[in-house]
Design a protein around this motif. Structure first.
Motif, PDB file in Angstrom:
ATOM      1  N   SER A  17       0.838  -1.190   0.000  1.00 48.46           N
ATOM      2  CA  SER A  17       0.000   0.000   0.000  1.00 48.46           C
ATOM      3  C   SER A  17       0.877   1.245   0.000  1.00 48.46           C
ATOM      4  CB  SER A  17      -0.921   0.010   1.225  1.00 48.46           C
ATOM      5  OG  SER A  17      -1.817  -1.076   1.173  1.00 48.46           O
ATOM      6  N   ALA A  18       0.363   2.339  -0.584  1.00 49.14           N
ATOM      7  CA  ALA A  18       1.081   3.621  -0.647  1.00 49.14           C
ATOM      8  C   ALA A  18       0.684   4.517   0.523  1.00 49.14           C
ATOM      9  CB  ALA A  18       0.802   4.293  -1.979  1.00 49.14           C
ATOM     10  N   ASP A  19       1.351   5.653   0.600  1.00 54.59           N
ATOM     11  CA  ASP A  19       1.047   6.666   1.617  1.00 54.59           C
ATOM     12  C   ASP A  19       0.690   7.956   0.892  1.00 54.59           C
ATOM     13  OD1 ASP A  19       1.054   7.726   4.384  1.00 54.59           O
ATOM     14  OD2 ASP A  19       2.666   8.967   3.566  1.00 54.59           O
ATOM     15  N   PHE A  35      -0.991  16.692  -3.814  1.00 57.16           N
ATOM     16  CA  PHE A  35      -1.004  15.504  -2.959  1.00 57.16           C
ATOM     17  C   PHE A  35       0.193  14.637  -3.332  1.00 57.16           C
ATOM     18  CE2 PHE A  35      -5.327  16.979  -3.114  1.00 57.16           C
ATOM     19  CZ  PHE A  35      -5.795  16.832  -1.818  1.00 57.16           C
ATOM     20  N   ASN A  36       0.924  14.164  -2.336  1.00 58.53           N
ATOM     21  CA  ASN A  36       2.105  13.330  -2.569  1.00 58.53           C
ATOM     22  C   ASN A  36       1.783  11.867  -2.210  1.00 58.53           C
ATOM     23  OD1 ASN A  36       3.907  15.531  -3.257  1.00 58.53           O
ATOM     24  ND2 ASN A  36       3.829  16.084  -1.085  1.00 58.53           N
ATOM     25  N   CYS A  37       1.984  11.012  -3.207  1.00 54.02           N
ATOM     26  CA  CYS A  37       1.777   9.572  -3.008  1.00 54.02           C
ATOM     27  C   CYS A  37       3.143   8.881  -3.118  1.00 54.02           C
ATOM     28  CB  CYS A  37       0.825   9.009  -4.061  1.00 54.02           C
ATOM     29  SG  CYS A  37       0.367   7.286  -3.776  1.00 54.02           S
ATOM     30  N   SER A  38       3.502   8.100  -2.098  1.00 53.13           N
ATOM     31  CA  SER A  38       4.835   7.488  -2.066  1.00 53.13           C
ATOM     32  C   SER A  38       4.756   6.039  -1.588  1.00 53.13           C
ATOM     33  CB  SER A  38       5.768   8.296  -1.168  1.00 53.13           C
ATOM     34  OG  SER A  38       5.245   8.360   0.139  1.00 53.13           O
ATOM     35  N   SER A  39       5.807   5.300  -1.932  1.00 54.61           N
ATOM     36  CA  SER A  39       5.940   3.905  -1.492  1.00 54.61           C
ATOM     37  C   SER A  39       7.412   3.592  -1.309  1.00 54.61           C
ATOM     38  CB  SER A  39       5.319   2.945  -2.501  1.00 54.61           C
ATOM     39  OG  SER A  39       6.030   2.992  -3.726  1.00 54.61           O
ATOM     40  N   THR A  40       7.682   2.508  -0.541  1.00 54.27           N
ATOM     41  CA  THR A  40       9.085   2.123  -0.309  1.00 54.27           C
ATOM     42  C   THR A  40       9.645   1.277  -1.441  1.00 54.27           C
ATOM     43  OG1 THR A  40       8.338   0.186   0.954  1.00 54.27           O
ATOM     44  CG2 THR A  40       8.801   2.226   2.187  1.00 54.27           C
ATOM     45  N   GLN A  41       8.785   0.727  -2.284  1.00 53.14           N
ATOM     46  CA  GLN A  41       9.198  -0.073  -3.434  1.00 53.14           C
ATOM     47  C   GLN A  41       8.792   0.639  -4.707  1.00 53.14           C
ATOM     48  OE1 GLN A  41      11.052  -2.833  -3.219  1.00 53.14           O
ATOM     49  NE2 GLN A  41      11.010  -2.682  -0.963  1.00 53.14           N
ATOM     50  N   PRO A  42       9.576   0.504  -5.780  1.00 58.31           N
ATOM     51  CA  PRO A  42       9.207   1.164  -7.028  1.00 58.31           C
ATOM     52  C   PRO A  42       7.909   0.580  -7.577  1.00 58.31           C
ATOM     53  CG  PRO A  42      11.053  -0.306  -7.380  1.00 58.31           C
ATOM     54  CD  PRO A  42      10.853  -0.260  -5.906  1.00 58.31           C
ATOM     55  N   PRO A  43       6.863   1.448  -7.720  1.00 57.59           N
ATOM     56  CA  PRO A  43       5.584   0.932  -8.196  1.00 57.59           C
ATOM     57  C   PRO A  43       5.620   0.671  -9.707  1.00 57.59           C
ATOM     58  CG  PRO A  43       5.444   3.284  -7.867  1.00 57.59           C
ATOM     59  CD  PRO A  43       6.824   2.892  -7.415  1.00 57.59           C
ATOM     60  N   GLN A  44       5.059  -0.440 -10.081  1.00 55.82           N
ATOM     61  CA  GLN A  44       4.930  -0.702 -11.517  1.00 55.82           C
ATOM     62  C   GLN A  44       3.882   0.223 -12.122  1.00 55.82           C
ATOM     63  OE1 GLN A  44       6.912  -2.907 -13.236  1.00 55.82           O
ATOM     64  NE2 GLN A  44       7.997  -3.106 -11.267  1.00 55.82           N
ATOM     65  N   ILE A  45       2.799   0.384 -11.383  1.00 56.75           N
ATOM     66  CA  ILE A  45       1.723   1.287 -11.821  1.00 56.75           C
ATOM     67  C   ILE A  45       1.213   2.051 -10.592  1.00 56.75           C
ATOM     68  CG2 ILE A  45      -0.588   1.470 -12.811  1.00 56.75           C
ATOM     69  CD1 ILE A  45      -0.034  -1.057 -14.367  1.00 56.75           C
ATOM     70  N   THR A  77      10.988  11.275  -6.753  1.00 57.33           N
ATOM     71  CA  THR A  77      11.587  10.073  -6.157  1.00 57.33           C
ATOM     72  C   THR A  77      12.994  10.346  -5.669  1.00 57.33           C
ATOM     73  OG1 THR A  77      10.256   8.610  -7.538  1.00 57.33           O
ATOM     74  CG2 THR A  77      12.293   7.697  -6.629  1.00 57.33           C
ATOM     75  N   THR A  78      13.282   9.826  -4.483  1.00 50.18           N
ATOM     76  CA  THR A  78      14.630   9.863  -3.908  1.00 50.18           C
ATOM     77  C   THR A  78      14.997   8.436  -3.503  1.00 50.18           C
ATOM     78  OG1 THR A  78      13.739  10.324  -1.702  1.00 50.18           O
ATOM     79  CG2 THR A  78      14.366  12.228  -3.057  1.00 50.18           C
ATOM     80  N   PRO A  79      16.271   8.146  -3.269  1.00 53.15           N
ATOM     81  CA  PRO A  79      16.655   6.772  -2.895  1.00 53.15           C
ATOM     82  C   PRO A  79      15.870   6.265  -1.690  1.00 53.15           C
ATOM     83  CG  PRO A  79      18.603   8.027  -3.427  1.00 53.15           C
ATOM     84  CD  PRO A  79      17.460   9.007  -3.420  1.00 53.15           C
ATOM     85  N   GLY A  80      15.181   5.172  -1.873  1.00 52.88           N
ATOM     86  CA  GLY A  80      14.388   4.564  -0.801  1.00 52.88           C
ATOM     87  C   GLY A  80      13.001   5.145  -0.658  1.00 52.88           C
ATOM     88  N   ASN A  81      12.660   6.172  -1.429  1.00 57.55           N
ATOM     89  CA  ASN A  81      11.329   6.804  -1.338  1.00 57.55           C
ATOM     90  C   ASN A  81      10.852   7.134  -2.752  1.00 57.55           C
ATOM     91  OD1 ASN A  81       8.997   8.000  -0.355  1.00 57.55           O
ATOM     92  ND2 ASN A  81      10.000   9.967   0.022  1.00 57.55           N
TER      93      ASN A  81
END
Length: 331
Positions: A17-19, A35-45, A77-81
């Protein structure tokens, strides 16, 4: 069409899930919302939806697929985010509602968007001047706001209670607020209106000037006395000028009249003296002149001078017919 079908298929799969931040956003109509949507893994979509409508799709391989002038996304995107910023431009009241972000295989996360309207704030009557101890009332109107604004008063930086009432017109709020204040000192009075979309409240400021009663009476007396004194000086100046002008004119007229009368009197006296008393000799130049004429004659006679009562007259001073009968009178 195939892209949307693929996105929906991928969303069914289980994943991370994203944040989504912020959870609640309040913006003014016509501005922008992010609005900022982020995840710890690179999302495919990654997808963004507004009130259940898919507006932006982002794929790892090809980036943003369907951005428009009003709906767009930028990669932060930044490393890890792995973060994408979703932007709604020229926000309208109809955009208010739920914003959702979902990544491949994860659950959708949501946030709330509130679109608000900024109106005006005005204190009726403007600045006021009151006597010490007198109660005064200030009235403030906040017109054209959405949602209903929070209103308050500030007197010299201290918050005061506000009696507020509101009515709606065309979906907007018109709110009024009154403040009753006892005039104790010169004060700065502010009316404030706030809604969540504003970082700081809008305000309108007026000033209360407090005048002491004794000062008011003193000022009134001073003004009245000054006005009376000025009027007196003006009247006195006019009268003095008129009298001086009249006096000067009368003096000149008297001098002229006296000169004319003196000349007339002298002429009359000389005329009478020469006619009635041919033997009269005046003092000064007239006496010297008569004496010279008489002395120039060789005839003997008697005359009177200053030091003598006798006057030597020529023998022929009188005619033959007058020698025995004419008398000389000394004046």
């Amino acid at each position: 069409m195939n892209v949307f079908i693929l996105a929906l298929f991928l969303l069914i799969a289980n994943g991370e899930s994203a944040d989504l931040q912020p959870q609640n956003a309040a913006v003014l109509q016509g501005s922008s919302a992010q609005f900022n949507c982020s995840s710890t893994q690179p999302p495919q979509i990654m997808t963004f939806m507004l009130n259940g409508r898919l507006v932006v799709t982002i794929m790892q391989t090809s980036g943003v697929l369907n951005s428009t002038d009003r709906f767009s996304a930028s990669n932060f995107t930044t490393p890890g985010n792995y973060k994408w910023q979703f932007t709604i431009s020229n926000v309208q009241r109809s955009d208010a509602g739920v914003v959702a972000c979902q990544v491949l295989g994860g659950d959708a996360v949501t946030a709330t968007l509130s679109v608000q309207d900024r109106g005006t704030v005005q204190i009726a009557g403007g600045n006021q001047t009151k006597m010490l101890g007198v109660q005064t009332q200030f009235s403030c109107l906040a017109a054209g706001w959405y949602p209903e604004p929070n209103m308050s008063w500030s007197v010299n930086g201290e918050t005061q209670f506000c009696n507020k009432s509101s009515v709606t017109q065309g979906g907007l709020y018109n709110s009024s607020c009154t403040l009753t204040l006892t005039a104790s000192k010169n004060s700065t009075v502010q009316c404030l209106a706030a809604i969540p979309a504003l970082n700081t409240p809008d305000s309108n400021t007026v000033f209360l000037t407090v005048v002491k009663k004794d000062q008011t009476v003193l000022i009134a007396i001073t003004v009245a006395f000054s006005a009376a004194a000025l009027l007196f000086l003006i009247i006195y100046g006019i009268i003095f000028f008129c009298r001086r002008k009249k006096k000067k004119s009368s003096y000149q007229e008297e001098v002229r009249r006296a000169r004319v009368q003196s000349q007339a009197r002298i002429s009359a006296i000389e005329e009478v003296r020469g006619r009635d008393n041919r033997g009269y000799i005046t003092d000064g130049r007239d006496r010297a002149y008569a004496y010279a004429n008489i002395k120039g004659q060789n005839n003997g006679g008697v005359w009177y001078t200053k030091n003598s009562n006798r006057l030597q007259l020529p023998d022929d001073f009188f005619g033959d017919d007058q020698r025995k009968h004419r008398h000389m009178t000394m004046v």
